[in-house]
Design a protein around this motif. Sequence first.
Motif, mmCIF file in Angstrom:
data_model
loop_
_atom_site.group_PDB
_atom_site.id
_atom_site.type_symbol
_atom_site.label_atom_id
_atom_site.label_comp_id
_atom_site.label_asym_id
_atom_site.label_seq_id
_atom_site.Cartn_x
_atom_site.Cartn_y
_atom_site.Cartn_z
ATOM 1 N N ASN A 233 0.834 -1.209 0.000
ATOM 2 C CA ASN A 233 0.000 0.000 0.000
ATOM 3 C C ASN A 233 0.862 1.249 0.000
ATOM 4 O OD1 ASN A 233 -2.426 -1.234 -0.120
ATOM 5 N ND2 ASN A 233 -2.964 -0.994 2.051
ATOM 6 N N LYS B 270 2.186 1.824 -3.282
ATOM 7 C CA LYS B 270 1.139 2.227 -4.224
ATOM 8 C C LYS B 270 0.787 3.697 -4.111
ATOM 9 C CE LYS B 270 -2.056 -0.805 -3.357
ATOM 10 N NZ LYS B 270 -3.242 -1.673 -3.305
ATOM 11 N N PHE B 271 0.719 4.174 -2.839
ATOM 12 C CA PHE B 271 0.198 5.538 -2.624
ATOM 13 C C PHE B 271 1.295 6.573 -2.376
ATOM 14 C CE2 PHE B 271 -3.201 2.565 -1.329
ATOM 15 C CZ PHE B 271 -4.081 2.864 -2.357
ATOM 16 N N ASP C 215 4.811 6.339 5.392
ATOM 17 C CA ASP C 215 5.220 6.794 4.053
ATOM 18 C C ASP C 215 5.008 8.291 3.930
ATOM 19 O OD1 ASP C 215 2.537 7.450 3.022
ATOM 20 O OD2 ASP C 215 2.181 5.279 3.171
ATOM 21 N N ARG D 100 0.325 10.073 -0.309
ATOM 22 C CA ARG D 100 -0.833 10.969 -0.475
ATOM 23 C C ARG D 100 -1.659 11.171 0.804
ATOM 24 N NH1 ARG D 100 -5.076 7.384 -3.945
ATOM 25 N NH2 ARG D 100 -6.110 6.484 -2.132
ATOM 26 N N ILE E 4 -4.094 10.329 4.299
ATOM 27 C CA ILE E 4 -5.509 9.929 4.460
ATOM 28 C C ILE E 4 -6.216 11.037 5.231
ATOM 29 C CG2 ILE E 4 -7.063 8.168 5.444
ATOM 30 C CD1 ILE E 4 -4.615 6.230 5.318
ATOM 31 N N TYR F 119 -13.075 -0.791 0.856
ATOM 32 C CA TYR F 119 -12.943 0.670 0.886
ATOM 33 C C TYR F 119 -11.781 1.073 -0.004
ATOM 34 C CZ TYR F 119 -11.814 5.386 1.989
ATOM 35 O OH TYR F 119 -11.535 6.712 1.837
ATOM 36 N N GLN F 120 -12.068 1.936 -0.921
ATOM 37 C CA GLN F 120 -10.999 2.537 -1.721
ATOM 38 C C GLN F 120 -11.388 3.981 -1.931
ATOM 39 O OE1 GLN F 120 -10.738 -0.177 -5.125
ATOM 40 N NE2 GLN F 120 -8.784 -0.879 -4.275
ATOM 41 N N GLU F 121 -10.426 4.855 -1.696
ATOM 42 C CA GLU F 121 -10.787 6.266 -1.698
ATOM 43 C C GLU F 121 -11.393 6.707 -3.030
ATOM 44 O OE1 GLU F 121 -9.190 10.570 -0.872
ATOM 45 O OE2 GLU F 121 -7.749 9.001 -0.398
ATOM 46 N N GLY G 141 -5.216 -3.163 -6.859
ATOM 47 C CA GLY G 141 -5.602 -3.598 -5.507
ATOM 48 C C GLY G 141 -7.057 -3.973 -5.478
ATOM 49 N N THR G 142 -7.440 -4.593 -4.361
ATOM 50 C CA THR G 142 -8.796 -5.142 -4.275
ATOM 51 C C THR G 142 -9.685 -4.400 -3.281
ATOM 52 O OG1 THR G 142 -8.088 -6.619 -2.538
ATOM 53 C CG2 THR G 142 -7.949 -7.465 -4.769
ATOM 54 N N GLY G 143 -9.081 -3.579 -2.433
ATOM 55 C CA GLY G 143 -9.869 -2.912 -1.386
ATOM 56 C C GLY G 143 -10.118 -3.841 -0.210
ATOM 57 N N GLY H 249 -7.277 -5.488 1.316
ATOM 58 C CA GLY H 249 -5.994 -5.685 2.012
ATOM 59 C C GLY H 249 -6.035 -5.304 3.480
ATOM 60 N N LEU H 250 -6.513 -4.067 3.794
ATOM 61 C CA LEU H 250 -6.497 -3.613 5.190
ATOM 62 C C LEU H 250 -7.490 -4.390 6.048
ATOM 63 C CD1 LEU H 250 -6.013 0.258 4.866
ATOM 64 C CD2 LEU H 250 -4.343 -1.469 5.529
ATOM 65 N N SER I 168 1.228 8.787 5.408
ATOM 66 C CA SER I 168 0.401 7.971 6.320
ATOM 67 C C SER I 168 1.297 7.077 7.155
ATOM 68 C CB SER I 168 -0.540 7.057 5.548
ATOM 69 O OG SER I 168 -1.023 7.684 4.406
HETATM 70 P P1 ADP Z 1 -6.363 -1.673 -1.750
HETATM 71 O O1 ADP Z 1 -6.289 -2.993 -2.353
HETATM 72 O O2 ADP Z 1 -7.259 -0.704 -2.470
HETATM 73 O O3 ADP Z 1 -5.049 -1.111 -1.394
HETATM 74 P P2 ADP Z 1 -6.617 -1.751 1.049
HETATM 75 O O4 ADP Z 1 -7.642 -2.334 1.947
HETATM 76 O O5 ADP Z 1 -5.256 -2.238 1.240
HETATM 77 O O6 ADP Z 1 -7.111 -1.960 -0.406
HETATM 78 O O7 ADP Z 1 -6.673 -0.207 1.231
HETATM 79 C C1 ADP Z 1 -7.888 0.442 1.280
HETATM 80 C C2 ADP Z 1 -7.748 1.909 0.941
HETATM 81 O O8 ADP Z 1 -7.047 2.579 1.994
HETATM 82 C C3 ADP Z 1 -6.904 2.202 -0.270
HETATM 83 O O9 ADP Z 1 -7.646 2.084 -1.463
HETATM 84 C C4 ADP Z 1 -6.495 3.624 -0.008
HETATM 85 O O10 ADP Z 1 -7.535 4.526 -0.350
HETATM 86 C C5 ADP Z 1 -6.289 3.645 1.508
HETATM 87 N N1 ADP Z 1 -4.850 3.408 1.832
HETATM 88 C C6 ADP Z 1 -4.284 2.252 2.190
HETATM 89 N N2 ADP Z 1 -2.980 2.417 2.465
HETATM 90 C C7 ADP Z 1 -2.694 3.723 2.234
HETATM 91 C C8 ADP Z 1 -1.525 4.519 2.328
HETATM 92 N N3 ADP Z 1 -0.345 4.005 2.681
HETATM 93 N N4 ADP Z 1 -1.633 5.830 2.017
HETATM 94 C C9 ADP Z 1 -2.794 6.362 1.623
HETATM 95 N N5 ADP Z 1 -3.940 5.675 1.544
HETATM 96 C C10 ADP Z 1 -3.901 4.366 1.822
#
Ligand code: ADP
Length: 671
Positions: A559, A562-563, A588, A591, A593, A606-608, A618-620, A622-623, A648
Motif C-alpha cells: 500500500n 502504491k500511494f 510513508d 498521499r 488519508i 474501501y478505496q478512496e 488492488g482489491t480494497g 488488504g487492510l 500515512s
Molecule cells: P487496496 O487494495 O485498495 O489497497 P486496502 O484495503 O489495502 O485496499 O486499502 C484500502 C484503501 O485505503 C486504499 O484504497 C487507499 O484509499 C487507503 N490506503 C491504504 N494504504 C494507504 C496509504 N499508505 N496511504 C494512503 N492511503 C492508503
Amino acid sequence: MSISTSVLSDLLQALPHLRPQLYFKASLTALSHAMEDQVLAATLEQPLVIANFQRERFYRQEAHRYQRLAQISNQIYVLSAPETDFANSSEYYEKIAFEPDDPLSQEWHLVVIAQNYATCLVCRESVGSLAKHKQIREVASSLDMDAARRFEGIWTAERGVSLKAAEFLLQRILTYRPELTDKVEQAKQRLGIGTTEGQELSTPEQNNEYACDIDTNPFVQRLVTYLQASQYKLHKAYRSISAQARKERLVNSISTAIRRSLDPQEVLKVAAQELGQNMAASRCLIYRAQATDSKATIEHEFLNNGLVSVLGKKWPLANNPLFQSVVQDGEGICVTDVIHEPRVTGSRELWRLVEKFAIRSWLIEPVLFQGRLLGIVELHYCTEVPHEWQTGEVDMVKAIATHLGSALIQAEAYANLEDLNQQLEALDRTRSNLIAITGHELRTPLSTIQVCLESLSTEPDMPPELRQVMLNTALSDSERMRKLVQDFLTLSNLESGRVEWHPESLTLKECIDLSLSRVNTRVVQEQLPEITTDVAKKLPLVKADGDWLVEVLAKLIDNACKFTPSGGQIKISAHLNKQHMVEVTVADTGRGIEPNRLEVVFDRFYQEEGALRRTAGGTGLGLAICRQIVIGWGGEIWAKSSGKDQGSEFHFTIPVFEGSQGQKRSKVNSN
Ligand code: ADP
C-alpha cells in the motif's frame, strides 16, 4: 315417628310479644359457654339444663362440659342428630338422638331453669347461611368462616319464656324417649314448667325477683372473654388479609412494571421503590451481582427521609460474610440486630457500613434464576429499636426476588435477541453489499477479458503489436480477478474463524526482510520509493503465525508503495511499547488519508477513489485482511495521517514471545 315443627316457631307462636334477633355462631357459642359456666359457678339446686347441638360433631366439642354439668344436676338433657355413635342413653346425662331431618337439626337451644334462675337461647340457623358462607370463604379464606354462620332467635333471661321453651323441648324429648316421662314430670313439677303458675311469672318484674340473688359476674366475665377472643381472632384474620392484599398489590405493581418494560433498570427501580415503601424500610437496595464479584455498585435505592444514601456507591461482596453466606446457601439472611450478629461484628468491612449508614436490622435476599445469582435485594432498618422480621415480610421479599429473577432473565434474553437481530441485520447488509460489490468487481475485469478475447478471435489480421496489447490486458485483468477471489476467500476464512493459527517465536527483522523481498519481486518494472527499516536492537522475539505476519507486512508495504510517488520515502520501524508489545510502523510520505477516513480504510472494499475510478490497482480488501490477522493474535492495528498529501502511518502490535531469551528462529514460508 312424627316429625314436629320448629321449637322457635312454636315459641314465637305461643309468646307473640317476642322479637327474634340475628346472631352469629360466634356469639351463640360465647353466650352458650357463658350460660353453662354460670350454671357451673352458681350454687343452683338441681337446675334443669336442656341443650340441642344440631349435629353430633358440634356436640362432641362440648361433651366434656356436660359431664361437669352432670355432676351438679341429674336433670341434664342433650339433644343431637347422630352422625356416628351418638345414641339415646342415660349414662351421665340424658342423651336424645333425634332424626336427622327433624327441624331440631336446624336449631340451637340451651335452656337453664332453676328455682331462682332461668335463661334460654332458642335459635334457628338461617337458610342459605352455609351457602353464603361458602361464597365468603372464596373471598377471604383466612377468616374463620364457621363463626360467620347466622342464626335467628331469642336469648332471654325472662323466666316465662324460658319455662315455655323448656316445656316445648321436654315435649320433643318425650317423643323420642317416652321412658323419661316420670323424670321429666318431676322436673316440670319442681320448676313449674307447663303450669299456669309458671306462665304467670313471665313479667319482667317477677323475673327480677328471681334473678336478684344470682351472681351474674361469672356470666359477664366469660362473655367478655369470649368476645375478646373472637375479636382477637378477627383482628388476626384481618391482619393476614391485609398482609395478603399488600403482598398482592406489591407483586401486581412489580408485575405491571415487568409487563410494561423490558428494560431491567426500569423494573429494578420500581421494585426498590415499591418494596421499600411497602415494608416501611429505612432503605431498600437492589443491585446486580454475581457470585464471584468482589464489589457491586448500588444501582437502585429507596430511601427514607433524612438517611444517608448509598446510591452509586461500591458495596463490598468478596469480604462480606453475609453476602458469602447467601452465595453459599442460596438462601436469604435476615439479621434482627446487627449488634448480636457475629458475621457483622466480626467483619471490619461490614461494621464500617453499619456505622456509616446506621444499619440496625438487615435483610439480604438473593435474586436467583435456576440457581444462578443475578442480584441482591437488601432492606435496612436504621431504627433505635431493632426490627423483628415477620415471616410474612420475609416471604414477601422472597416472592419479589423470585419475580425479579425471571424479569431479569427475560430482559437479558430480550437484549440478547436484540443483539442477535442487529447482528443478523448487519450480516444481511454485509451480504447484500458483498454480492453487489463482488459482482461489480468481478464483472469489470471479466468484461475486459471478454472484449480482448473476442477481438483476438474475430480479427485474425490484427497487427502483432495490438495482439500483444490485447493479450497483456486480458492477462493482467485475469490476474486481478484471481487476486480478488483469493483475497475474498482469505477474508471470509479469517472472519468466520476457519483459519488455523500456528503461533511461533519469530524475529521481526527477518519477517520484514521476507516481506520486502516479496514486494520487490511483485513490482519489478516500477520505480519504487526509497524504503528504509529501523528495528530496535534487542527487540524481543514476537509470538505470531509467521505466514500471516509476513502477509500483513507485505500488504502494508504494498500500500505504501502504491500511494507514495517514486521520489517519496517509506520507513518500516519497530519498538517495544509501554504495553510490552512490539509495535511495528509502516510510514510513508505519500498521499495521506483524511482524518475522518482513518477508521473506514479498514472496511472491506474501501478505496478512496471508489471501485470504478481505481488507479492504483488492488482489491480494497488488504487492510480488512490485515485487521483480522492482527486481531487474531491479540494485537491492534490503526492508521495515522495528518491529512491529504501529508503521508500515512500504519501501526500494529504483536505480542512478545515470553520464553527463551535466545534468538530462536522459526522457518517462515517464503512463497
Ligand atoms: P487496496 O487494495 O485498495 O489497497 P486496502 O484495503 O489495502 O485496499 O486499502 C484500502 C484503501 O485505503 C486504499 O484504497 C487507499 O484509499 C487507503 N490506503 C491504504 N494504504 C494507504 C496509504 N499508505 N496511504 C494512503 N492511503 C492508503
